[in-house]
Design a protein around this motif. Structure first.
Motif, PDB file in Angstrom:
ATOM      1  N   ASP A 167      47.341  36.584  35.217  1.00 15.62           N
ATOM      2  CA  ASP A 167      46.646  36.269  36.370  1.00 15.62           C
ATOM      3  C   ASP A 167      45.326  35.910  36.229  1.00 15.62           C
ATOM      4  O   ASP A 167      44.600  34.996  36.570  1.00 15.62           O
ATOM      5  CB  ASP A 167      46.768  37.229  37.670  1.00 15.62           C
ATOM      6  CG  ASP A 167      46.431  38.605  37.417  1.00 15.62           C
ATOM      7  OD1 ASP A 167      46.557  39.071  36.102  1.00 15.62           O
ATOM      8  OD2 ASP A 167      46.397  39.190  38.370  1.00 15.62           O
ATOM      9  N   ALA A 168      44.546  37.049  35.665  1.00 15.79           N
ATOM     10  CA  ALA A 168      43.071  36.952  35.403  1.00 15.79           C
ATOM     11  C   ALA A 168      42.690  38.370  34.535  1.00 15.79           C
ATOM     12  O   ALA A 168      43.515  39.134  34.452  1.00 15.79           O
ATOM     13  CB  ALA A 168      42.379  37.061  36.665  1.00 15.79           C
ATOM     14  N   GLU A 169      41.553  38.147  33.922  1.00 19.00           N
ATOM     15  CA  GLU A 169      40.651  39.295  33.387  1.00 19.00           C
ATOM     16  C   GLU A 169      39.943  40.067  34.270  1.00 19.00           C
ATOM     17  O   GLU A 169      38.724  39.562  34.537  1.00 19.00           O
ATOM     18  CB  GLU A 169      39.977  38.967  32.217  1.00 19.00           C
ATOM     19  CG  GLU A 169      41.031  38.274  31.186  1.00 19.00           C
ATOM     20  CD  GLU A 169      40.111  38.218  29.864  1.00 19.00           C
ATOM     21  OE1 GLU A 169      38.965  38.547  29.788  1.00 19.00           O
ATOM     22  OE2 GLU A 169      40.719  37.711  28.728  1.00 19.00           O
ATOM     23  N   ALA A 170      40.559  40.969  35.171  1.00 18.57           N
ATOM     24  CA  ALA A 170      39.865  41.479  36.160  1.00 18.57           C
ATOM     25  C   ALA A 170      38.692  42.497  35.874  1.00 18.57           C
ATOM     26  O   ALA A 170      39.039  43.205  35.044  1.00 18.57           O
ATOM     27  CB  ALA A 170      40.659  42.311  37.238  1.00 18.57           C
ATOM     28  N   GLY A 171      37.663  42.331  36.518  1.00 12.68           N
ATOM     29  CA  GLY A 171      36.237  43.035  36.258  1.00 12.68           C
ATOM     30  C   GLY A 171      36.189  44.325  37.316  1.00 12.68           C
ATOM     31  O   GLY A 171      37.064  44.322  38.287  1.00 12.68           O
ATOM     32  N   PRO A 172      34.931  44.820  37.248  1.00  9.73           N
ATOM     33  CA  PRO A 172      34.919  46.018  38.449  1.00  9.73           C
ATOM     34  C   PRO A 172      34.645  45.080  39.724  1.00  9.73           C
ATOM     35  O   PRO A 172      34.049  43.957  39.858  1.00  9.73           O
ATOM     36  CB  PRO A 172      33.488  46.507  37.998  1.00  9.73           C
ATOM     37  CG  PRO A 172      33.366  46.250  36.548  1.00  9.73           C
ATOM     38  CD  PRO A 172      34.113  44.944  36.162  1.00  9.73           C
ATOM     39  N   THR A 173      35.013  45.939  40.798  1.00 10.17           N
ATOM     40  CA  THR A 173      35.028  45.097  42.174  1.00 10.17           C
ATOM     41  C   THR A 173      33.607  44.966  42.660  1.00 10.17           C
ATOM     42  O   THR A 173      32.731  45.428  42.222  1.00 10.17           O
ATOM     43  CB  THR A 173      35.724  45.841  43.205  1.00 10.17           C
ATOM     44  OG1 THR A 173      35.811  45.005  44.200  1.00 10.17           O
ATOM     45  CG2 THR A 173      34.889  47.353  43.686  1.00 10.17           C
ATOM     46  N   PRO A 226      39.283  37.111  42.067  1.00  8.47           N
ATOM     47  CA  PRO A 226      38.693  36.812  41.163  1.00  8.47           C
ATOM     48  C   PRO A 226      37.366  37.546  40.950  1.00  8.47           C
ATOM     49  O   PRO A 226      36.785  37.579  42.145  1.00  8.47           O
ATOM     50  CB  PRO A 226      38.403  35.207  40.834  1.00  8.47           C
ATOM     51  CG  PRO A 226      38.536  34.779  42.383  1.00  8.47           C
ATOM     52  CD  PRO A 226      39.570  35.670  42.904  1.00  8.47           C
ATOM     53  N   THR A 227      36.809  38.028  39.907  1.00  2.00           N
ATOM     54  CA  THR A 227      35.569  39.058  39.702  1.00  2.00           C
ATOM     55  C   THR A 227      34.718  38.342  38.896  1.00  2.00           C
ATOM     56  O   THR A 227      34.745  37.293  38.215  1.00  2.00           O
ATOM     57  CB  THR A 227      35.947  40.330  39.464  1.00  2.00           C
ATOM     58  OG1 THR A 227      36.430  40.290  38.165  1.00  2.00           O
ATOM     59  CG2 THR A 227      36.723  41.072  40.414  1.00  2.00           C
ATOM     60  N   ALA A 228      33.452  38.688  38.669  1.00  5.74           N
ATOM     61  CA  ALA A 228      32.388  38.352  37.689  1.00  5.74           C
ATOM     62  C   ALA A 228      32.002  37.010  37.925  1.00  5.74           C
ATOM     63  O   ALA A 228      31.882  36.216  36.695  1.00  5.74           O
ATOM     64  CB  ALA A 228      32.939  38.655  36.398  1.00  5.74           C
TER      65      ALA A 228
END
Length: 445
Positions: A243-249, A384-386
């Motif tokens: 789905d995604a490369e999730a980063g910190p919230t 999505p983050t970042a």
């Protein structure tokens, strides 16, 4: 005595920065996934080669516990649900019902276009056959992430899904019982007691469980995780979809003088509670509000449970207050920042929110805090983050669907366009493409 909390400030008043300048000037955290790839690659390769045995070995090393089998027994799921706090069960049932209502309306229908008489193209939406849904452990327990991953997959029509979550030493090598209970409540029958990079690898490659049962590989992996989970998703991408490369919230709040500083401070703290790397950003045209928010943060921190973690997040380089000339400039800032979660706490908030072009999710007005979206709004909280909200969407039914074009032409319809196909094939120096059409209407010399 709690020290005074003051968010670092970026003052853009009187300036007209370009989008490129904003992207470097705004507070931004994140993690360097490349820096851990060398650590994660051997884990992925070991699980690829030795399957569940390797995954359980890494679980013993990183989680301090080795379950008897990767797959959680069905009886353990039932027991977890039977022992669930009634108040938590009721809250999960509300969250599930609202999330199902929202996601049911996202299901796409097939569309057929008649290009010419006898020539049609149908876009057919087909669910992914098997998906792996990752639910992290770490600082908190995430039954809500079970809901947010499972509901859209089910709404899409995915026939086979498995939830993977780290084994917990205090629960005999099983994932947290609240996670198991949420899975059972949603009708999930397959849960794996495996976490971290080894979970992503095992979901990707599959294998045999310690009791000989088949651990079938998946086609798509969704769900957030730490930097090691993200690195493993990067390494396995291509073999499986992600789905995604999730980063910190992260949370950004666009607010003016009409906003309640107590509300703003509470919402900034709520996201900082997740992780020391969590980003909390206030964008405002009111220096008085910025001062009041700092004061409210200090006051509220006296009763915050995870004060050390929250303080680290709020005072980190990824958090701060951005002062702007007006709401127009504030919109420029939040669109450049592209927050995972964006709150609009301004006058005419609905109108302002309609002008936002980049955000994972938008929370409008004083009574739509991000924590509502985390649990019971009906929206999805896997976002999505970042800055990726500039080009990517959050988890939805569409994540689990593939669009397939189905082309059907009659002989007459193909003959009508044959000359154009041949002309384009020759222009691209691919004559066999044209011949594949010509052969249907004339003998090759």
């Amino acid at each position: 005595m709690t020290s005074r909390i003051e968010l670092a400030r970026v003052d853009l008043r009187g300036h007209t920065p370009t989008t490129a300048q904003l992207r470097t000037a705004l507070p931004r955290g994140g993690v360097d996934v490349d820096s851990v790839l060398h650590q994660v690659r051997p884990v992925v390769e070991a699980v690829r080669d030795r399957g569940a045995v390797a995954a359980l070995e890494f679980g013993a090393k990183f989680d301090g516990v080795t379950p008897d089998t990767v797959r959680v027994p069905a009886a353990a799921l039932a027991t977890a649900l039977d022992g669930l706090d009634p108040a938590v069960r009721a809250a999960l049932e509300v969250a599930i019902a609202r999330t199902r209502a929202v996601h049911a309306d996202q299901r796409r229908t097939d569309t057929t276009t008649e290009v010419v008489p006898g020539g049609t193209v149908t876009e057919r939406w087909v669910p992914v056959e098997r998906v792996g849904l990752y639910v992290p452990g770490g600082n908190a327990v995430y039954p809500s992430s079970v809901v947010m991953n499972v509901v859209p997959a089910q709404a899409a029509g995915v026939e086979s899904l498995v939830v993977a979550s780290p084994p917990q030493e205090q629960f005999g090598g099983l994932p947290h019982p609240t996670v198991l209970a949420a899975a059972r409540l949603l009708g999930v029958e397959e849960v794996w007691a495996v976490g971290g990079a080894q979970a992503v690898a095992l979901l990707s490659y599959g294998g045999s469980d310690t009791d000989g049962a088949d651990l079938a590989p998946v086609d798509l992996i969704t769900g957030p995780g730490n930097i090691y989970v993200t690195a493993a998703k990067r390494l396995c991408r291509g073999l499986v979809g992600i789905d995604a490369e999730a980063g910190p919230t992260e949370i950004a709040i666009l607010a003016d003088a009409t906003a309640d500083p107590v509300h703003v401070a509470a919402d900034l703290i709520s996201q900082a509670e997740h992780d020391v790397l969590a980003a909390s950003v206030l964008v405002t045209d009111s220096p008085a509000l910025a001062d009041a928010v700092d004061a409210a943060l200090t006051t509220q921190m006296t009763v915050v449970k995870h004060a050390e973690r929250v303080t680290a997040a709020l005072t980190g380089a990824q958090s701060g207050t951005v002062l702007v000339d007006d709401i127009d400039q504030g919109l420029q800032v939040v669109n450049a920042y592209a927050a995972e979660h964006l709150e609009i706490q301004t006058a005419q908030a609905t109108t302002v929110a309609a002008r936002v072009r980049s955000a994972g999710a938008i929370f409008v007005g004083p009574y739509a805090p991000v924590s509502l979206g985390d649990y019971c709004a009906g929206s999805n909280h896997v976002l999505p983050t970042a800055g990726c909200a500039r080009h990517s969407s959050g988890l939805s039914v569409q994540t689990f669907l593939r669009g397939i074009h189905v082309v059907e032409y009659t002989e007459a319809a193909l003959k009508d366009v044959a000359g154009h196909v041949v002309a384009l094939a020759q222009a691209e120096n691919l004559p066999a493409h044209g011949q594949a059409v010509q052969v249907r209407f004339e003998a090759l010399s």
